[in-house]
Design a protein around this motif. Structure first.
Motif, PDB file in Angstrom:
ATOM      1  N   GLU A  46      39.595  26.359  44.472  1.00  0.00           N
ATOM      2  CA  GLU A  46      39.712  25.054  44.309  1.00  0.00           C
ATOM      3  C   GLU A  46      40.360  24.974  43.038  1.00  0.00           C
ATOM      4  OE1 GLU A  46      36.728  27.721  44.786  1.00  0.00           O
ATOM      5  OE2 GLU A  46      35.818  26.672  46.689  1.00  0.00           O
ATOM      6  N   GLY A  47      41.457  26.298  43.223  1.00  0.00           N
ATOM      7  CA  GLY A  47      42.973  26.374  42.668  1.00  0.00           C
ATOM      8  C   GLY A  47      42.413  27.066  40.942  1.00  0.00           C
ATOM      9  N   ASP A  48      40.859  27.707  40.634  1.00  0.00           N
ATOM     10  CA  ASP A  48      40.569  28.599  40.033  1.00  0.00           C
ATOM     11  C   ASP A  48      41.081  29.670  38.908  1.00  0.00           C
ATOM     12  OD1 ASP A  48      39.073  26.580  38.635  1.00  0.00           O
ATOM     13  OD2 ASP A  48      37.515  26.739  40.242  1.00  0.00           O
ATOM     14  N   THR A  49      41.088  30.456  38.749  1.00  0.00           N
ATOM     15  CA  THR A  49      41.182  32.355  39.038  1.00  0.00           C
ATOM     16  C   THR A  49      39.833  32.722  39.362  1.00  0.00           C
ATOM     17  OG1 THR A  49      43.110  32.036  37.198  1.00  0.00           O
ATOM     18  CG2 THR A  49      41.453  34.055  37.850  1.00  0.00           C
ATOM     19  N   GLY A  50      39.640  33.565  39.693  1.00  0.00           N
ATOM     20  CA  GLY A  50      38.691  34.818  40.337  1.00  0.00           C
ATOM     21  C   GLY A  50      38.836  35.513  39.879  1.00  0.00           C
ATOM     22  N   ARG A  51      38.197  37.185  39.468  1.00  0.00           N
ATOM     23  CA  ARG A  51      38.343  38.188  38.538  1.00  0.00           C
ATOM     24  C   ARG A  51      37.237  39.382  39.309  1.00  0.00           C
ATOM     25  NH1 ARG A  51      39.667  35.564  34.649  1.00  0.00           N
ATOM     26  NH2 ARG A  51      41.625  35.368  33.720  1.00  0.00           N
ATOM     27  N   PHE A  52      37.777  40.885  39.766  1.00  0.00           N
ATOM     28  CA  PHE A  52      37.075  41.300  40.141  1.00  0.00           C
ATOM     29  C   PHE A  52      36.627  42.795  38.866  1.00  0.00           C
ATOM     30  CE2 PHE A  52      36.928  39.897  44.265  1.00  0.00           C
ATOM     31  CZ  PHE A  52      35.503  40.115  44.712  1.00  0.00           C
ATOM     32  N   VAL A  53      36.041  42.892  38.379  1.00  0.00           N
ATOM     33  CA  VAL A  53      36.145  43.566  36.774  1.00  0.00           C
ATOM     34  C   VAL A  53      35.228  45.093  36.621  1.00  0.00           C
ATOM     35  CG1 VAL A  53      35.434  43.449  34.468  1.00  0.00           C
ATOM     36  CG2 VAL A  53      35.794  41.517  35.525  1.00  0.00           C
ATOM     37  N   ASP A  54      35.901  45.550  36.265  1.00  0.00           N
ATOM     38  CA  ASP A  54      35.306  46.649  36.224  1.00  0.00           C
ATOM     39  C   ASP A  54      34.480  47.156  34.740  1.00  0.00           C
ATOM     40  OD1 ASP A  54      34.432  50.082  35.749  1.00  0.00           O
ATOM     41  OD2 ASP A  54      36.538  50.728  35.208  1.00  0.00           O
ATOM     42  N   CYS A  55      32.849  46.774  35.238  1.00  0.00           N
ATOM     43  CA  CYS A  55      32.106  47.911  34.236  1.00  0.00           C
ATOM     44  C   CYS A  55      31.949  48.582  33.438  1.00  0.00           C
ATOM     45  CB  CYS A  55      30.561  46.406  34.297  1.00  0.00           C
ATOM     46  SG  CYS A  55      28.923  47.184  33.287  1.00  0.00           S
ATOM     47  N   TYR A  56      32.639  48.937  32.596  1.00  0.00           N
ATOM     48  CA  TYR A  56      31.952  50.129  31.765  1.00  0.00           C
ATOM     49  C   TYR A  56      30.777  51.121  31.239  1.00  0.00           C
ATOM     50  CZ  TYR A  56      37.263  49.544  30.849  1.00  0.00           C
ATOM     51  OH  TYR A  56      38.354  49.457  31.331  1.00  0.00           O
ATOM     52  N   SER A  57      29.685  49.918  31.709  1.00  0.00           N
ATOM     53  CA  SER A  57      28.271  50.302  31.771  1.00  0.00           C
ATOM     54  C   SER A  57      27.558  50.948  32.264  1.00  0.00           C
ATOM     55  CB  SER A  57      27.263  49.182  30.659  1.00  0.00           C
ATOM     56  OG  SER A  57      27.751  48.616  29.352  1.00  0.00           O
ATOM     57  N   CYS A  58      27.440  49.946  33.642  1.00  0.00           N
ATOM     58  CA  CYS A  58      27.005  50.763  34.655  1.00  0.00           C
ATOM     59  C   CYS A  58      27.614  51.307  35.847  1.00  0.00           C
ATOM     60  CB  CYS A  58      26.047  49.093  35.368  1.00  0.00           C
ATOM     61  SG  CYS A  58      26.712  48.183  36.147  1.00  0.00           S
ATOM     62  N   GLY A  59      28.995  51.124  35.008  1.00  0.00           N
ATOM     63  CA  GLY A  59      30.422  51.566  36.704  1.00  0.00           C
ATOM     64  C   GLY A  59      30.137  51.281  38.047  1.00  0.00           C
ATOM     65  N   GLU A  60      30.039  49.826  38.190  1.00  0.00           N
ATOM     66  CA  GLU A  60      30.084  48.882  39.197  1.00  0.00           C
ATOM     67  C   GLU A  60      31.425  47.899  39.014  1.00  0.00           C
ATOM     68  OE1 GLU A  60      27.758  49.321  41.615  1.00  0.00           O
ATOM     69  OE2 GLU A  60      27.044  50.345  41.184  1.00  0.00           O
ATOM     70  N   VAL A  61      31.742  47.681  40.547  1.00  0.00           N
ATOM     71  CA  VAL A  61      33.143  46.532  40.009  1.00  0.00           C
ATOM     72  C   VAL A  61      32.114  45.247  40.585  1.00  0.00           C
ATOM     73  CG1 VAL A  61      34.977  45.928  41.580  1.00  0.00           C
ATOM     74  CG2 VAL A  61      34.508  48.586  41.139  1.00  0.00           C
ATOM     75  N   VAL A  62      32.352  44.088  39.535  1.00  0.00           N
ATOM     76  CA  VAL A  62      31.347  43.095  39.765  1.00  0.00           C
ATOM     77  C   VAL A  62      32.562  41.942  39.835  1.00  0.00           C
ATOM     78  CG1 VAL A  62      29.460  44.210  38.976  1.00  0.00           C
ATOM     79  CG2 VAL A  62      30.730  42.739  36.466  1.00  0.00           C
ATOM     80  N   LYS A  63      32.103  40.991  39.736  1.00  0.00           N
ATOM     81  CA  LYS A  63      33.016  39.661  39.360  1.00  0.00           C
ATOM     82  C   LYS A  63      31.206  38.884  38.577  1.00  0.00           C
ATOM     83  CE  LYS A  63      33.335  36.620  42.762  1.00  0.00           C
ATOM     84  NZ  LYS A  63      33.404  35.366  43.492  1.00  0.00           N
ATOM     85  N   PRO A  64      32.055  38.665  36.792  1.00  0.00           N
ATOM     86  CA  PRO A  64      31.631  38.112  35.711  1.00  0.00           C
ATOM     87  C   PRO A  64      30.599  36.898  36.251  1.00  0.00           C
ATOM     88  CG  PRO A  64      34.063  39.066  35.395  1.00  0.00           C
ATOM     89  CD  PRO A  64      33.474  38.602  36.982  1.00  0.00           C
ATOM     90  N   GLU A  65      29.778  36.948  35.063  1.00  0.00           N
ATOM     91  CA  GLU A  65      29.087  35.455  35.284  1.00  0.00           C
ATOM     92  C   GLU A  65      28.545  35.206  34.363  1.00  0.00           C
ATOM     93  OE1 GLU A  65      25.566  37.010  36.621  1.00  0.00           O
ATOM     94  OE2 GLU A  65      25.559  36.440  38.689  1.00  0.00           O
TER      95      GLU A  65
END
Length: 50
Positions: free
Chosen positions: A31-50
């Protein structure tokens, strides 16, 4: 360059606020938007921010 961090959203696992400096991968969606995968320091998971 600014030292400020930008909030990207929250972790879908633990609801911790995620900052731009936690970004691991940034990409352009079909769609032309920017997507990201982020390292959550609290739970240690790699996530897509909501």
């Amino acid at each position: 360059m600014s030292n400020k961090t930008e909030p990207l959203g929250v972790c879908p696992e633990c609801e911790t606020e995620l900052q731009s400096h936690q970004t691991l991968i940034e990409y352009e969606t079909t769609e032309g938007d920017t997507g990201r995968f982020v390292d959550c320091y609290s739970c240690g998971e790699v996530v897509k921010p909501e």
